[in-house]
Scaffold this motif. Sequence first.
Motif, PDB file in Angstrom:
ATOM      1  N   ILE A 300       0.827  -1.212   0.000  1.00 57.63           N
ATOM      2  CA  ILE A 300       0.000   0.000   0.000  1.00 57.63           C
ATOM      3  C   ILE A 300       0.857   1.257   0.000  1.00 57.63           C
ATOM      4  O   ILE A 300       0.559   2.239  -0.689  1.00 57.63           O
ATOM      5  CB  ILE A 300      -0.957  -0.006   1.211  1.00 57.63           C
ATOM      6  CG1 ILE A 300      -1.974  -1.144   1.064  1.00 57.63           C
ATOM      7  CG2 ILE A 300      -1.672   1.335   1.358  1.00 57.63           C
ATOM      8  CD1 ILE A 300      -2.863  -1.325   2.287  1.00 57.63           C
ATOM      9  N   ILE A 301       1.971   1.260   0.737  1.00 62.69           N
ATOM     10  CA  ILE A 301       2.771   2.480   0.895  1.00 62.69           C
ATOM     11  C   ILE A 301       3.953   2.551  -0.069  1.00 62.69           C
ATOM     12  O   ILE A 301       4.728   3.502  -0.023  1.00 62.69           O
ATOM     13  CB  ILE A 301       3.287   2.612   2.340  1.00 62.69           C
ATOM     14  CG1 ILE A 301       4.308   1.515   2.654  1.00 62.69           C
ATOM     15  CG2 ILE A 301       2.128   2.594   3.329  1.00 62.69           C
ATOM     16  CD1 ILE A 301       4.976   1.670   4.015  1.00 62.69           C
ATOM     17  N   GLN A 302       4.107   1.578  -0.983  1.00 60.62           N
ATOM     18  CA  GLN A 302       5.336   1.498  -1.778  1.00 60.62           C
ATOM     19  C   GLN A 302       5.585   2.723  -2.660  1.00 60.62           C
ATOM     20  O   GLN A 302       6.743   3.050  -2.946  1.00 60.62           O
ATOM     21  CB  GLN A 302       5.314   0.230  -2.646  1.00 60.62           C
ATOM     22  CG  GLN A 302       4.233   0.198  -3.693  1.00 60.62           C
ATOM     23  CD  GLN A 302       4.207  -1.109  -4.482  1.00 60.62           C
ATOM     24  OE1 GLN A 302       5.242  -1.736  -4.691  1.00 60.62           O
ATOM     25  NE2 GLN A 302       3.022  -1.518  -4.921  1.00 60.62           N
ATOM     26  N   GLU A 303       4.558   3.441  -3.082  1.00 63.15           N
ATOM     27  CA  GLU A 303       4.754   4.624  -3.924  1.00 63.15           C
ATOM     28  C   GLU A 303       4.508   5.929  -3.173  1.00 63.15           C
ATOM     29  O   GLU A 303       4.553   6.999  -3.776  1.00 63.15           O
ATOM     30  CB  GLU A 303       3.832   4.565  -5.138  1.00 63.15           C
ATOM     31  CG  GLU A 303       4.175   3.482  -6.146  1.00 63.15           C
ATOM     32  CD  GLU A 303       3.347   3.609  -7.407  1.00 63.15           C
ATOM     33  OE1 GLU A 303       3.874   4.052  -8.448  1.00 63.15           O
ATOM     34  OE2 GLU A 303       2.145   3.253  -7.355  1.00 63.15           O
ATOM     35  N   MET A 304       4.254   5.873  -1.898  1.00 64.73           N
ATOM     36  CA  MET A 304       3.946   7.075  -1.122  1.00 64.73           C
ATOM     37  C   MET A 304       5.209   7.824  -0.739  1.00 64.73           C
ATOM     38  O   MET A 304       6.255   7.230  -0.478  1.00 64.73           O
ATOM     39  CB  MET A 304       3.183   6.707   0.150  1.00 64.73           C
ATOM     40  CG  MET A 304       1.784   6.173  -0.056  1.00 64.73           C
ATOM     41  SD  MET A 304       0.966   5.897   1.544  1.00 64.73           S
ATOM     42  CE  MET A 304      -0.565   5.137   1.011  1.00 64.73           C
ATOM     43  N   SER A 305       5.094   9.155  -0.678  1.00 66.21           N
ATOM     44  CA  SER A 305       6.150   9.981  -0.112  1.00 66.21           C
ATOM     45  C   SER A 305       6.111   9.836   1.411  1.00 66.21           C
ATOM     46  O   SER A 305       5.167   9.274   1.976  1.00 66.21           O
ATOM     47  CB  SER A 305       5.937  11.444  -0.499  1.00 66.21           C
ATOM     48  OG  SER A 305       4.740  11.941   0.084  1.00 66.21           O
ATOM     49  N   LYS A 306       7.143  10.360   2.104  1.00 70.72           N
ATOM     50  CA  LYS A 306       7.167  10.286   3.561  1.00 70.72           C
ATOM     51  C   LYS A 306       5.956  10.987   4.171  1.00 70.72           C
ATOM     52  O   LYS A 306       5.359  10.491   5.130  1.00 70.72           O
ATOM     53  CB  LYS A 306       8.464  10.912   4.092  1.00 70.72           C
ATOM     54  CG  LYS A 306       9.714  10.094   3.809  1.00 70.72           C
ATOM     55  CD  LYS A 306      10.933  10.742   4.432  1.00 70.72           C
ATOM     56  CE  LYS A 306      12.185   9.904   4.164  1.00 70.72           C
ATOM     57  NZ  LYS A 306      13.399  10.525   4.766  1.00 70.72           N
ATOM     58  N   LYS A 307       5.590  12.115   3.582  1.00 70.52           N
ATOM     59  CA  LYS A 307       4.438  12.863   4.087  1.00 70.52           C
ATOM     60  C   LYS A 307       3.156  12.075   3.892  1.00 70.52           C
ATOM     61  O   LYS A 307       2.292  12.031   4.785  1.00 70.52           O
ATOM     62  CB  LYS A 307       4.347  14.212   3.360  1.00 70.52           C
ATOM     63  CG  LYS A 307       3.259  15.128   3.871  1.00 70.52           C
ATOM     64  CD  LYS A 307       3.289  16.462   3.147  1.00 70.52           C
ATOM     65  CE  LYS A 307       2.211  17.399   3.675  1.00 70.52           C
ATOM     66  NZ  LYS A 307       2.242  18.714   2.985  1.00 70.52           N
ATOM     67  N   GLU A 308       3.017  11.440   2.730  1.00 74.65           N
ATOM     68  CA  GLU A 308       1.822  10.639   2.456  1.00 74.65           C
ATOM     69  C   GLU A 308       1.759   9.422   3.379  1.00 74.65           C
ATOM     70  O   GLU A 308       0.674   9.033   3.836  1.00 74.65           O
ATOM     71  CB  GLU A 308       1.818  10.197   0.993  1.00 74.65           C
ATOM     72  CG  GLU A 308       1.559  11.328   0.010  1.00 74.65           C
ATOM     73  CD  GLU A 308       1.782  10.922  -1.435  1.00 74.65           C
ATOM     74  OE1 GLU A 308       1.170  11.531  -2.323  1.00 74.65           O
ATOM     75  OE2 GLU A 308       2.590   9.985  -1.678  1.00 74.65           O
TER      76      GLU A 308
END
Length: 315
Positions: A300-308
């Motif tokens: 789920i988080i593999q393409e998220m930025s740190k903020k996201e």
Amino acid sequence: MKLQPTIYLSIILITTFLTQTTVLFGQNPIKISYERDENKGSYVFYCENSDVCSYIVEIRFDQLVNLRASRSLPFKGTVQRGRTKLFELNPVAQNQSTSLNYSYSYRKGCLRPKVDWDLLYLLPVAKGNKTKVSELSYLGERFGNEKKSKNWYALSFGMSVGDTVYAARKGIVVEVIDHFAQDGDNIIFARDRNYVQIEHEDCTYGQYELFRKNGIFVEKGDFINPGDPLGIIGGKNYQTGDQLRFSVFYADEYPIEKDGNAVLKKNYWTYVPLKFHVKGGTTRLLNGKEYESEHVEEIIIQEMSKKERKRWMKE
């Protein structure tokens, strides 16, 4: 599958005495304009993209008198949402008149997208649910008089009446159609289908098809994370019952013939063979096999930025 066509627009401009910004065809998502610098005698071209997705824009000049472009022509480039400076036309000889005649076209997508071939997708069904997967043949070629797209690859996920469809990858919703009602029984192919189209960060597009009429939860412009609900499945009138049809593709082109020294190119969509995370590991899905969905945090988080990621963790 309904895809964004290439739109062609043309205009003839004799620009010797024009000083104001010229904007073309205000009803279109792509507007080409230019600004004239009277002191330099130059023309600065801009593109205004009022849509939420990326577009490939091409500008061709049939006539260009006493003007030289700041980059090679015909111009072709990717424009994101908002206003983008494209190029300048500068006079070759000062104190002489200038004129030009140009046309432009645009289509959804990006030039030479850097596709992430190894990215893992979630199964687009509820976590813990099992789904039987089928590889889809291109029925549009048989029933819709449509030419098969290059490297065609699309999957069908078996579902039950009332099941929710979930996003397989992060992106922004760029198109929603949910007003069609399927009539008849044992349908194999229907040109009109309810669907959600999502643009991913690598400028590929995920298309989710066969939603129930008025059964889509998301709207154009919504940002979506993997595992977010998209809508209620439909397709009960099809021979194979309630199902989700899913594919990922990107804009591409290939040379078709030579016109003098110029290579003409044809637009098409290239499809991406997908890898999924399923319970027990990761795999390319096999035709006719059943898999169990697992919505794990790592995917789920593999393409998220740190903020996201921080925002997602709090939610």
